[in-house]
Design an enzyme around this catalytic site. Sequence first.
Site, PDB file in Angstrom:
ATOM      1  N   ASP A 164     -35.880  44.285 -19.200  1.00 55.58           N
ATOM      2  CA  ASP A 164     -35.897  45.640 -19.433  1.00 55.58           C
ATOM      3  C   ASP A 164     -36.117  45.797 -21.088  1.00 55.58           C
ATOM      4  O   ASP A 164     -35.020  45.318 -21.721  1.00 55.58           O
ATOM      5  CB  ASP A 164     -34.558  46.147 -18.818  1.00 55.58           C
ATOM      6  N   ASN A 204     -46.211  59.454 -24.669  1.00 63.06           N
ATOM      7  CA  ASN A 204     -47.581  60.441 -24.593  1.00 63.06           C
ATOM      8  C   ASN A 204     -47.573  61.288 -25.668  1.00 63.06           C
ATOM      9  O   ASN A 204     -46.645  61.138 -26.411  1.00 63.06           O
ATOM     10  CB  ASN A 204     -47.320  61.121 -23.193  1.00 63.06           C
ATOM     11  N   GLY A 232     -41.577  56.396 -16.439  1.00 61.90           N
ATOM     12  CA  GLY A 232     -41.673  54.882 -17.002  1.00 61.90           C
ATOM     13  C   GLY A 232     -40.906  54.465 -17.935  1.00 61.90           C
ATOM     14  O   GLY A 232     -39.627  54.902 -18.090  1.00 61.90           O
ATOM     15  N   ASP A 281     -40.737  54.999 -21.010  1.00 60.95           N
ATOM     16  CA  ASP A 281     -40.393  56.222 -21.869  1.00 60.95           C
ATOM     17  C   ASP A 281     -39.156  57.095 -21.585  1.00 60.95           C
ATOM     18  O   ASP A 281     -38.333  57.068 -22.249  1.00 60.95           O
ATOM     19  CB  ASP A 281     -41.680  57.200 -21.883  1.00 60.95           C
ATOM     20  N   SER A 303     -49.856  51.256 -21.316  1.00 59.19           N
ATOM     21  CA  SER A 303     -50.858  51.904 -20.369  1.00 59.19           C
ATOM     22  C   SER A 303     -50.907  51.267 -19.004  1.00 59.19           C
ATOM     23  O   SER A 303     -51.828  51.637 -18.182  1.00 59.19           O
ATOM     24  CB  SER A 303     -52.160  51.924 -21.145  1.00 59.19           C
ATOM     25  N   THR A 304     -50.144  50.331 -18.680  1.00 63.54           N
ATOM     26  CA  THR A 304     -50.212  49.682 -17.198  1.00 63.54           C
ATOM     27  C   THR A 304     -49.621  50.129 -16.053  1.00 63.54           C
ATOM     28  O   THR A 304     -49.504  49.819 -15.205  1.00 63.54           O
ATOM     29  CB  THR A 304     -50.223  48.017 -17.330  1.00 63.54           C
ATOM     30  N   GLY A 305     -48.508  51.424 -16.422  1.00 61.43           N
ATOM     31  CA  GLY A 305     -47.875  51.935 -15.462  1.00 61.43           C
ATOM     32  C   GLY A 305     -48.775  53.114 -15.083  1.00 61.43           C
ATOM     33  O   GLY A 305     -49.748  53.393 -14.651  1.00 61.43           O
ATOM     34  N   VAL A 306     -48.006  54.522 -15.301  1.00 60.01           N
ATOM     35  CA  VAL A 306     -48.634  55.633 -15.099  1.00 60.01           C
ATOM     36  C   VAL A 306     -50.133  55.900 -15.583  1.00 60.01           C
ATOM     37  O   VAL A 306     -50.849  56.526 -14.912  1.00 60.01           O
ATOM     38  CB  VAL A 306     -47.610  56.795 -15.795  1.00 60.01           C
TER      39      VAL A 306
HETATM   40  N1  AR6 Z   1     -38.628  47.929 -19.741  1.00 63.29           N
HETATM   41  C1  AR6 Z   1     -40.090  47.262 -19.662  1.00 63.29           C
HETATM   42  N2  AR6 Z   1     -41.037  47.571 -19.339  1.00 63.29           N
HETATM   43  C2  AR6 Z   1     -40.777  48.721 -18.555  1.00 63.29           C
HETATM   44  C3  AR6 Z   1     -39.506  49.620 -18.159  1.00 63.29           C
HETATM   45  C4  AR6 Z   1     -38.755  49.105 -18.766  1.00 63.29           C
HETATM   46  N3  AR6 Z   1     -37.481  49.429 -18.743  1.00 63.29           N
HETATM   47  N4  AR6 Z   1     -39.856  50.474 -17.387  1.00 63.29           N
HETATM   48  C5  AR6 Z   1     -41.414  50.443 -17.028  1.00 63.29           C
HETATM   49  N5  AR6 Z   1     -41.929  49.666 -17.657  1.00 63.29           N
HETATM   50  P1  AR6 Z   1     -45.544  53.267 -18.112  1.00 63.29           P
HETATM   51  P2  AR6 Z   1     -47.935  54.106 -19.622  1.00 63.29           P
HETATM   52  C6  AR6 Z   1     -43.147  48.841 -17.485  1.00 63.29           C
HETATM   53  O1  AR6 Z   1     -45.749  54.138 -17.121  1.00 63.29           O
HETATM   54  O2  AR6 Z   1     -48.688  53.644 -18.516  1.00 63.29           O
HETATM   55  C7  AR6 Z   1     -44.576  57.900 -19.371  1.00 63.29           C
HETATM   56  O3  AR6 Z   1     -44.225  59.114 -18.356  1.00 63.29           O
HETATM   57  C8  AR6 Z   1     -44.150  49.396 -16.552  1.00 63.29           C
HETATM   58  O4  AR6 Z   1     -43.857  48.607 -15.398  1.00 63.29           O
HETATM   59  O5  AR6 Z   1     -43.983  53.313 -18.582  1.00 63.29           O
HETATM   60  O6  AR6 Z   1     -48.335  53.575 -20.947  1.00 63.29           O
HETATM   61  C9  AR6 Z   1     -45.171  58.502 -20.751  1.00 63.29           C
HETATM   62  O7  AR6 Z   1     -44.293  59.542 -20.913  1.00 63.29           O
HETATM   63  C10 AR6 Z   1     -45.640  49.128 -16.907  1.00 63.29           C
HETATM   64  O8  AR6 Z   1     -46.027  47.651 -16.884  1.00 63.29           O
HETATM   65  O9  AR6 Z   1     -46.348  53.594 -19.361  1.00 63.29           O
HETATM   66  C11 AR6 Z   1     -46.570  58.901 -20.656  1.00 63.29           C
HETATM   67  O10 AR6 Z   1     -46.866  60.019 -19.998  1.00 63.29           O
HETATM   68  C12 AR6 Z   1     -45.305  49.526 -18.441  1.00 63.29           C
HETATM   69  O11 AR6 Z   1     -43.939  49.575 -18.720  1.00 63.29           O
HETATM   70  C13 AR6 Z   1     -46.919  57.700 -19.699  1.00 63.29           C
HETATM   71  O12 AR6 Z   1     -46.005  57.265 -18.797  1.00 63.29           O
HETATM   72  C14 AR6 Z   1     -45.845  50.755 -18.975  1.00 63.29           C
HETATM   73  O13 AR6 Z   1     -45.933  51.763 -18.060  1.00 63.29           O
HETATM   74  C15 AR6 Z   1     -47.295  56.512 -20.169  1.00 63.29           C
HETATM   75  O14 AR6 Z   1     -48.103  55.428 -19.242  1.00 63.29           O
END
Ligand code: AR6
Length: 179
Positions: free
Chosen positions: A10, A24, A32, A34, A122-125
């Site tokens: 985490d 964002n 996520g 953020d 960028s690999t989540g949402v």
């Molecule tokens: N610690 C480490 N990694 C994490 C955690 C954590 N606590 N939580 C999630 N991840 P994302 P994006 C990973 O969706 O794709 C937000 O709403 C997750 O598994 O957080 O860049 C922002 O406000 C994934 O591998 O970010 C934007 O609107 C990685 O973090 C949007 O999402 C990124 O996933 C950005 O999307």
Amino acid sequence: MFDIELVVGDLTTMAVDAVVNAANSTLLGGGGVDGALHRAAGPQLLEECRGIVARQGGCETGDVVITGSGELLARYVIHTVGPVWRAQVADRLDPLLASCYSRSLELAAAHGLGSVAFPNISTGVYGYPKERAARIAITAVRSFGRRETSIRTVIFVCFNDENAVLYRRFLDAASAAES
Ligand code: AR6
């Protein structure tokens, strides 16, 4: 070259000089990592982000801003905005994702920081293919590591095993190619 480490866990618990937030362009929080960082940091982080928005608007894709860290263990949060994946324009997106990593490190170095922890931006949402994103992240960070700066340690924090396996494989391959 600084040390590059891989942690499965985490990002919000990392005791480093700066954690990088996959934000964002509004800088006003989201889901996520953020959302997790804002929850762990408390209201001070959003307050500082609002101040930046008032001064300069939000943050463009591939760009970075820095704030304090509220109640996090890390001293600073570097907020960067990764690209939203769209296969049709992938070639235009890759440099923007690389820029998230290199500009975060530039900003950390400009503040004289020694350790920086990244999520898998960028690999989540935002839906970037994980393998493609991992290659870009590692290449950008390793290439920055050739510069002489204050940075001594960069940590990739993978939240899931799929990313962790990819990062381990690519980091091992990069070290093997060097030795
Ligand atoms: N610690 C480490 N990694 C994490 C955690 C954590 N606590 N939580 C999630 N991840 P994302 P994006 C990973 O969706 O794709 C937000 O709403 C997750 O598994 O957080 O860049 C922002 O406000 C994934 O591998 O970010 C934007 O609107 C990685 O973090 C949007 O999402 C990124 O996933 C950005 O999307």
